[in-house]
Design a protein around this motif. Structure first.
Motif, PDB file in Angstrom:
ATOM      1  N   GLU A 188     -22.806  10.141  47.764  1.00  0.00           N
ATOM      2  CA  GLU A 188     -22.077   9.094  47.039  1.00  0.00           C
ATOM      3  C   GLU A 188     -20.573   9.169  47.254  1.00  0.00           C
ATOM      4  OE1 GLU A 188     -24.475  11.029  45.521  1.00  0.00           O
ATOM      5  OE2 GLU A 188     -25.974   9.442  45.763  1.00  0.00           O
ATOM      6  N   HIS A 189     -20.083  10.293  47.735  1.00  0.00           N
ATOM      7  CA  HIS A 189     -18.645  10.462  47.941  1.00  0.00           C
ATOM      8  C   HIS A 189     -18.215   9.796  49.245  1.00  0.00           C
ATOM      9  CE1 HIS A 189     -14.866  12.740  48.841  1.00  0.00           C
ATOM     10  NE2 HIS A 189     -14.696  12.524  47.561  1.00  0.00           N
ATOM     11  N   PHE A 190     -16.942   9.394  49.307  1.00  0.00           N
ATOM     12  CA  PHE A 190     -16.473   8.711  50.512  1.00  0.00           C
ATOM     13  C   PHE A 190     -16.466   9.613  51.746  1.00  0.00           C
ATOM     14  CE2 PHE A 190     -12.401  10.059  48.550  1.00  0.00           C
ATOM     15  CZ  PHE A 190     -11.778  10.694  49.622  1.00  0.00           C
ATOM     16  N   ALA A 191     -16.689  10.911  51.570  1.00  0.00           N
ATOM     17  CA  ALA A 191     -16.867  11.789  52.734  1.00  0.00           C
ATOM     18  C   ALA A 191     -18.039  11.306  53.577  1.00  0.00           C
ATOM     19  CB  ALA A 191     -17.109  13.232  52.289  1.00  0.00           C
TER      20      ALA A 191
ATOM     21  N   ASN B 215      -8.946  14.272  51.579  1.00  0.00           N
ATOM     22  CA  ASN B 215      -9.744  14.480  50.378  1.00  0.00           C
ATOM     23  C   ASN B 215      -8.991  13.926  49.162  1.00  0.00           C
ATOM     24  OD1 ASN B 215     -11.677  15.356  48.586  1.00  0.00           O
ATOM     25  ND2 ASN B 215     -11.351  17.534  48.922  1.00  0.00           N
ATOM     26  N   GLY B 216      -7.670  14.127  49.123  1.00  0.00           N
ATOM     27  CA  GLY B 216      -6.858  13.520  48.073  1.00  0.00           C
ATOM     28  C   GLY B 216      -6.109  14.537  47.231  1.00  0.00           C
ATOM     29  N   PHE B 217      -5.297  14.041  46.304  1.00  0.00           N
ATOM     30  CA  PHE B 217      -4.579  14.914  45.378  1.00  0.00           C
ATOM     31  C   PHE B 217      -5.560  15.482  44.354  1.00  0.00           C
ATOM     32  CE2 PHE B 217      -0.864  12.768  47.066  1.00  0.00           C
ATOM     33  CZ  PHE B 217       0.066  13.797  47.102  1.00  0.00           C
ATOM     34  N   ARG B 218      -5.340  16.732  43.995  1.00  0.00           N
ATOM     35  CA  ARG B 218      -6.251  17.441  43.108  1.00  0.00           C
ATOM     36  C   ARG B 218      -5.715  17.445  41.673  1.00  0.00           C
ATOM     37  NH1 ARG B 218      -9.643  20.131  46.802  1.00  0.00           N
ATOM     38  NH2 ARG B 218     -10.616  21.367  45.154  1.00  0.00           N
ATOM     39  N   HIS B 219      -6.641  17.441  40.727  1.00  0.00           N
ATOM     40  CA  HIS B 219      -6.295  17.392  39.306  1.00  0.00           C
ATOM     41  C   HIS B 219      -7.154  18.399  38.533  1.00  0.00           C
ATOM     42  CE1 HIS B 219      -4.022  13.698  40.130  1.00  0.00           C
ATOM     43  NE2 HIS B 219      -5.060  13.326  40.856  1.00  0.00           N
TER      44      HIS B 219
ATOM     45  N   GLU C 295     -10.577  22.343  39.529  1.00  0.00           N
ATOM     46  CA  GLU C 295      -9.672  21.271  39.941  1.00  0.00           C
ATOM     47  C   GLU C 295     -10.257  20.611  41.171  1.00  0.00           C
ATOM     48  OE1 GLU C 295      -7.161  22.239  42.887  1.00  0.00           O
ATOM     49  OE2 GLU C 295      -8.918  23.496  43.158  1.00  0.00           O
ATOM     50  N   SER C 296      -9.995  19.302  41.282  1.00  0.00           N
ATOM     51  CA  SER C 296     -10.641  18.521  42.328  1.00  0.00           C
ATOM     52  C   SER C 296      -9.979  17.151  42.404  1.00  0.00           C
ATOM     53  CB  SER C 296     -12.134  18.366  41.985  1.00  0.00           C
ATOM     54  OG  SER C 296     -12.739  17.332  42.709  1.00  0.00           O
ATOM     55  N   PRO C 297     -10.066  16.478  43.541  1.00  0.00           N
ATOM     56  CA  PRO C 297      -9.688  15.065  43.570  1.00  0.00           C
ATOM     57  C   PRO C 297     -10.622  14.246  42.672  1.00  0.00           C
ATOM     58  CG  PRO C 297      -9.745  15.967  45.790  1.00  0.00           C
ATOM     59  CD  PRO C 297     -10.365  16.990  44.893  1.00  0.00           C
ATOM     60  N   LEU C 298     -10.136  13.133  42.159  1.00  0.00           N
ATOM     61  CA  LEU C 298     -10.902  12.339  41.202  1.00  0.00           C
ATOM     62  C   LEU C 298     -12.202  11.804  41.786  1.00  0.00           C
ATOM     63  CD1 LEU C 298      -8.067  10.264  39.458  1.00  0.00           C
ATOM     64  CD2 LEU C 298      -9.056  12.456  38.758  1.00  0.00           C
ATOM     65  N   ALA C 299     -12.143  11.308  43.027  1.00  0.00           N
ATOM     66  CA  ALA C 299     -13.345  10.737  43.630  1.00  0.00           C
ATOM     67  C   ALA C 299     -14.435  11.786  43.790  1.00  0.00           C
ATOM     68  CB  ALA C 299     -13.008  10.110  44.991  1.00  0.00           C
ATOM     69  N   LEU C 300     -14.023  13.003  44.103  1.00  0.00           N
ATOM     70  CA  LEU C 300     -15.000  14.076  44.257  1.00  0.00           C
ATOM     71  C   LEU C 300     -15.580  14.475  42.903  1.00  0.00           C
ATOM     72  CD1 LEU C 300     -16.246  15.740  46.525  1.00  0.00           C
ATOM     73  CD2 LEU C 300     -14.464  17.454  46.172  1.00  0.00           C
ATOM     74  N   MET C 301     -14.733  14.474  41.862  1.00  0.00           N
ATOM     75  CA  MET C 301     -15.229  14.754  40.506  1.00  0.00           C
ATOM     76  C   MET C 301     -16.369  13.804  40.155  1.00  0.00           C
ATOM     77  SD  MET C 301     -12.026  15.367  37.936  1.00  0.00           S
ATOM     78  CE  MET C 301     -10.638  16.404  38.404  1.00  0.00           C
ATOM     79  N   TYR C 302     -16.128  12.515  40.396  1.00  0.00           N
ATOM     80  CA  TYR C 302     -17.131  11.527  40.005  1.00  0.00           C
ATOM     81  C   TYR C 302     -18.374  11.615  40.878  1.00  0.00           C
ATOM     82  CZ  TYR C 302     -19.481   7.202  38.920  1.00  0.00           C
ATOM     83  OH  TYR C 302     -20.436   6.296  38.550  1.00  0.00           O
ATOM     84  N   ALA C 303     -18.189  11.746  42.176  1.00  0.00           N
ATOM     85  CA  ALA C 303     -19.332  11.793  43.089  1.00  0.00           C
ATOM     86  C   ALA C 303     -20.246  12.974  42.797  1.00  0.00           C
ATOM     87  CB  ALA C 303     -18.853  11.835  44.536  1.00  0.00           C
TER      88      ALA C 303
ATOM     89  N   ASN D 102     -10.848   6.353  56.490  1.00  0.00           N
ATOM     90  CA  ASN D 102     -10.993   7.386  55.466  1.00  0.00           C
ATOM     91  C   ASN D 102      -9.864   7.335  54.436  1.00  0.00           C
ATOM     92  OD1 ASN D 102      -9.436  10.315  55.321  1.00  0.00           O
ATOM     93  ND2 ASN D 102     -11.477  10.401  54.422  1.00  0.00           N
ATOM     94  N   ARG D 103      -8.633   7.194  54.911  1.00  0.00           N
ATOM     95  CA  ARG D 103      -7.496   7.197  53.995  1.00  0.00           C
ATOM     96  C   ARG D 103      -7.510   5.969  53.092  1.00  0.00           C
ATOM     97  NH1 ARG D 103      -2.872   9.703  58.171  1.00  0.00           N
ATOM     98  NH2 ARG D 103      -3.666  11.847  58.069  1.00  0.00           N
ATOM     99  N   GLN D 104      -8.004   4.855  53.600  1.00  0.00           N
ATOM    100  CA  GLN D 104      -8.138   3.673  52.754  1.00  0.00           C
ATOM    101  C   GLN D 104      -9.237   3.873  51.713  1.00  0.00           C
ATOM    102  OE1 GLN D 104      -6.013   0.888  52.824  1.00  0.00           O
ATOM    103  NE2 GLN D 104      -7.035   0.717  50.838  1.00  0.00           N
ATOM    104  N   LEU D 105     -10.346   4.470  52.142  1.00  0.00           N
ATOM    105  CA  LEU D 105     -11.425   4.797  51.203  1.00  0.00           C
ATOM    106  C   LEU D 105     -10.914   5.715  50.093  1.00  0.00           C
ATOM    107  CD1 LEU D 105     -14.442   5.532  53.605  1.00  0.00           C
ATOM    108  CD2 LEU D 105     -14.239   3.590  52.026  1.00  0.00           C
ATOM    109  N   SER D 106     -10.114   6.709  50.482  1.00  0.00           N
ATOM    110  CA  SER D 106      -9.569   7.666  49.524  1.00  0.00           C
ATOM    111  C   SER D 106      -8.690   6.969  48.498  1.00  0.00           C
ATOM    112  CB  SER D 106      -8.768   8.748  50.264  1.00  0.00           C
ATOM    113  OG  SER D 106      -8.158   9.633  49.356  1.00  0.00           O
ATOM    114  N   ALA D 107      -7.807   6.104  48.968  1.00  0.00           N
ATOM    115  CA  ALA D 107      -6.900   5.383  48.062  1.00  0.00           C
ATOM    116  C   ALA D 107      -7.684   4.490  47.108  1.00  0.00           C
ATOM    117  CB  ALA D 107      -5.902   4.561  48.868  1.00  0.00           C
ATOM    118  N   ASP D 108      -8.671   3.782  47.636  1.00  0.00           N
ATOM    119  CA  ASP D 108      -9.473   2.880  46.803  1.00  0.00           C
ATOM    120  C   ASP D 108     -10.258   3.658  45.747  1.00  0.00           C
ATOM    121  OD1 ASP D 108      -8.534   0.806  48.346  1.00  0.00           O
ATOM    122  OD2 ASP D 108     -10.373   0.595  49.533  1.00  0.00           O
TER     123      ASP D 108
END
Length: 349
Positions: free
Chosen positions: A58-61, A166-170, A229-237, A288-294
């Motif tokens: 489910e992750h954009f990876a 992968n993105g900024f981590r939180h 800690e993780s990027p938001l998209a990865l948290m949700y996926a 990939n970078r567009q997927l990450s931003a979205d």
């Protein structure tokens, strides 16, 4: 044994040998065994790229790897086939890098922190609060310093092809909101498998524990650790909202995915197919970078809808986190190399 039976046995053995020889003549290369095609070009030889990642489908990876597969297979006219193994099917990220070296895996895009065990200049991307935003990160990674870091991997049998995101981590945890530095004190906190990451989080007052990403959900569920800690998209996926209640938007670390290939495989490809791979990595990077931003934008709402409450660190508190975490800067400078560290500092100032 009669003469008839003896010659019959000889005939059967000869037939078996010829069948085995024909099977071994297959023109499909195994992982790490790419060899030159027919003379004067890549010919009809087929190459298989076995690609692995640790995120869920489910992750954009997964969408990133699927885009790479689509481009490579199309641009190579089917001479390269790509097999994708998501969700840690071929091991955790460190295991994947080791498999790349051995030739048991062809392609991976792990967290850069994991790759530090194989190439010290990769430590540069472990510097907390290094980049102001994604655009600055992209400029540096795609520039001279980023490419020099990738080139260092060749010494350990790995070809660095570029950087996906992968993105900024939180910060997330299941104990209490983290509004200030003191709220980290005593939290059992999962980190990436890196001594510098452990040191960085211990400096905030947390009790840092390295755990493989493939084991993180169960560790959070069972209370082995309180947070991570993780990027938001990865948290949700990864459905971390099911086992974590509090989210803090800290943006403390930008996490790139260095795109890595077994060097022997890459070197064994004909020149035209090497270029196909390089072009596909580059074109996939933009996708990939567009997927990450979205996904960054929509994942926050999805996490909130899933039961997480969130807050954002104030500028003053972010500065306090930055000051505490900068304990790793001198060590990383020494590990990565002072010369390339100084080049990076010039680029980000």
């Amino acid at each position: 044994m009669s003469t008839f039976k003896k010659w019959g046995l000889v005939f059967v053995m000869a037939l078996l040998v010829s069948v085995l020889a024909a099977c071994s003549g297959s023109d499909e290369s195994s992982v790490g065994e790419a060899s030159s095609g027919t003379e004067g070009g890549s010919g009809s030889k087929t190459y298989v790229i076995k690609a692995g990642h640790a995120a869920s489908e489910e992750h954009f990876a997964q969408a990133t790897f699927e885009k790479f597969k689509e481009l490579v297979e199309e641009k190579s006219d089917g001479q390269i086939k790509v097999e994708i193994y998501p969700n840690g099917q071929v091991g955790g990220e460190r295991e994947m890098v080791e498999a790349l070296q051995l030739g048991n895996l062809t392609l991976a895009a792990p967290s850069s922190s994991v790759v530090t065990a194989f190439s010290p200049s990769m430590y540069l991307w472990d510097l907390p609060f290094l980049f102001k935003d994604a655009n600055q990160a992209h400029t540096v990674l795609d520039g001279a310093v980023g490419q020099e870091v990738l080139a260092d991997l060749e010494a350990v049998g790995i070809k660095g092809l570029g950087y996906w995101e992968n993105g900024f981590r939180h910060i997330m945890n299941d104990k209490h909101p983290v509004n200030k530095l003191e709220d980290m004190k005593g939290l059992k906190f999962r980190t990436l498998e890196s001594q510098q990451q452990i040191q960085m989080w211990n400096a905030t007052g947390a009790n840092a524990t390295p755990i493989a990403f493939t084991e993180l959900y169960s560790a959070l569920q069972q209370g082995t650790v309180d947070g991570a800690e993780s990027p938001l998209a990865l948290m949700y996926a990864q459905k971390f909202q099911e086992v974590q209640q509090y989210l803090t938007l800290s943006g403390h670390l930008y996490s790139p995915w260095p795109v890595l290939m077994n060097k022997a495989f890459f070197d064994g490809l004909p020149a035209d197919l090497q270029q196909v791979v390089l072009d596909a990595v580059e074109e996939t990077k933009a996708h990939n970078r567009q997927l990450s931003a979205d996904d960054e934008q929509k994942s926050l709402k999805l996490l909130e809808d899933g039961g997480m409450t969130y807050n954002e660190l104030t500028a003053d508190e972010k500065a306090r986190f930055q000051e505490a975490m900068q304990v790793v800067y001198p060590e990383i400078s020494g590990l990565a190399g002072e010369e390339i560290f100084n080049k990076l500092m010039e680029e980000v100032k």
